[in-house]
Write an enzyme that holds these catalytic residues in place. Structure first.
Site: not given
Ligand SMILES: CC(C)(COP(=O)([O-])OP(=O)([O-])OC[C@H]1O[C@@H](n2cnc3c(N)ncnc32)[C@H](O)[C@@H]1OP(=O)([O-])[O-])[C@@H](O)C(=O)NCCC(=O)NCCSC(=O)C[C@@](C)(O)CC(=O)[O-]
Length: 305
Positions: A17-18, A211, A209, A242, A251
């Site tokens: 995933r990450d 990196h 966690h 990153c 990571n």
């Molecule tokens: C959160 C949102 C969706 C908000 O995105 P948004 O644009 O603010 O939200 P929205 O509600 O207006 O939705 C926009 C579009 O996304 C769709 N949508 C809405 N929700 C979903 C969903 N669940 N699955 C699939 N699609 C989704 C929704 O249907 C719509 O589709 P459209 O009408 O444009 O075709 C967006 O910002 C997003 O997906 N962000 C992902 C960010 C991400 O994954 N980052 C990496 C993970 S975090 C990380 O890695 C850190 C961690 C955990 O490892 C710890 C660390 O290292 O620090």
């Protein structure tokens, strides 16, 4: 949730995933399933298998539903998925995820870039996820990113981390994973943060966690272990990068974490050789260098025989 024995360490494998979400090349569903299968065969018992976020934001995690539905499940292994909102939770449930993880950060600047809202708004999005998960008996892990620094805001106050971690626990997360997202953390910072958190919550509910952007991950993990942390996130072969630090490594490698904890006499139930071979295999598939030093050494040693 069963807590770890003080002499054992739980490694949460986040490579599929990450790690993969930060690789330039998106892997096929088949290869993602094979990676997860190999990780389970090596003894990993908690594997993040995918992420139900918008594919426009993170295309590498598209088809996580297929991954979860197609992989050959092993008994005793938890196959987890990241879910930002109720839409993600519904998808994770439909794909039969064993548990989900919600995620936010200790800095507004980061959540704005990552999930398009403030920290407070993210907690309001997360609340119904936890409420619904509770009704169906699904365990939820919570991530707090940028606990030791934010790529946009810079310094992050310890109190901000405490407040978000507490809010996630209060909502029902069984564990908080503390994300040093950009790898800028140091040993004193790690110690200060864990000591501050320990005043408010049991250390047994905290995970780290790291990196390895600046090569400090293992030192910081050692500091965390000294303070009683027994759950450590790692990514096989140090997969990932990153997106907020150009050229940065990913990571901390699970193989290197394993080497560290085994050297301390702590148990994991993971087969170091099988994990190292998995790390080399996935590095070959991605045509990238293997990011684990101990993984490379174990593979080279086995080849010499
Ligand atoms: C959160 C949102 C969706 C908000 O995105 P948004 O644009 O603010 O939200 P929205 O509600 O207006 O939705 C926009 C579009 O996304 C769709 N949508 C809405 N929700 C979903 C969903 N669940 N699955 C699939 N699609 C989704 C929704 O249907 C719509 O589709 P459209 O009408 O444009 O075709 C967006 O910002 C997003 O997906 N962000 C992902 C960010 C991400 O994954 N980052 C990496 C993970 S975090 C990380 O890695 C850190 C961690 C955990 O490892 C710890 C660390 O290292 O620090």
């Amino acid at each position: 949730m069963q807590r770890a024995h003080p002499d054992s360490v739980r490694i949460v494998e986040v490579g599929a995933r990450d790690g993969l979400q930060n690789e330039a090349q998106a892997l096929s569903v088949e290869l993602r399933c094979e990676l997860i299968g190999r990780l389970a065969a090596a003894g990993l018992r908690h594997i993040e298998a995918g992420s139900f976020v918008s594919p426009k934001w993170v295309p590498q995690m598209q088809y996580s539903d297929r991954v979860l539905l197609q992989l050959e499940r092993q008994p005793g292994v938890r196959y987890a998925a990241l879910t930002p909102n109720l839409q993600g939770l519904e998808a994770a449930l439909a794909a039969n995820a064993s548990e989900v993880a919600v995620f936010t950060a200790a800095s507004d600047a980061f959540t704005q870039k990552n999930i398009n809202c403030s920290v407070a708004q993210s907690l309001e999005r997360i609340r119904p996820v936890l409420e619904h998960a509770r009704t169906v008996g699904l365990p939820v892990r919570g991530y707090v990113s940028t606990v030791m620094g934010c790529p946009y805001q810079g310094e992050v106050p310890v109190q901000a981390v405490v407040d978000v971690a507490q809010a996630l626990l209060d909502m029902g997360c069984y564990e908080i994973s503390l994300g040093d997202t950009i790898g800028t953390g140091s040993v004193p910072q790690t110690q200060n943060l864990i000591r501050a958190l320990a005043l408010h919550m049991p250390v047994s509910q905290l995970a780290v966690h790291f990196h390895d952007t600046y090569g400090q991950a293992l030192a910081n993990i050692y500091a965390a272990l000294e303070l009683g942390i027994r759950t450590i996130d790692g990514s096989v072969a140090g997969l990932g990068g990153c997106p907020y630090a150009a050229g940065a490594s990913g990571n901390v490698a699970s193989e290197d974490v394993l080497r560290l904890v085994e050297g301390l006499g702590l148990h994991t139930g993971i087969d170091a050789q099988l994990l190292a071979e998995t790390g080399q295999w996935i590095s070959d598939q991605l045509q990238r260098p293997n990011g684990s030093k101990s993984g490379r050494a174990l593979v080279a040693k086995a080849t010499q025989k």
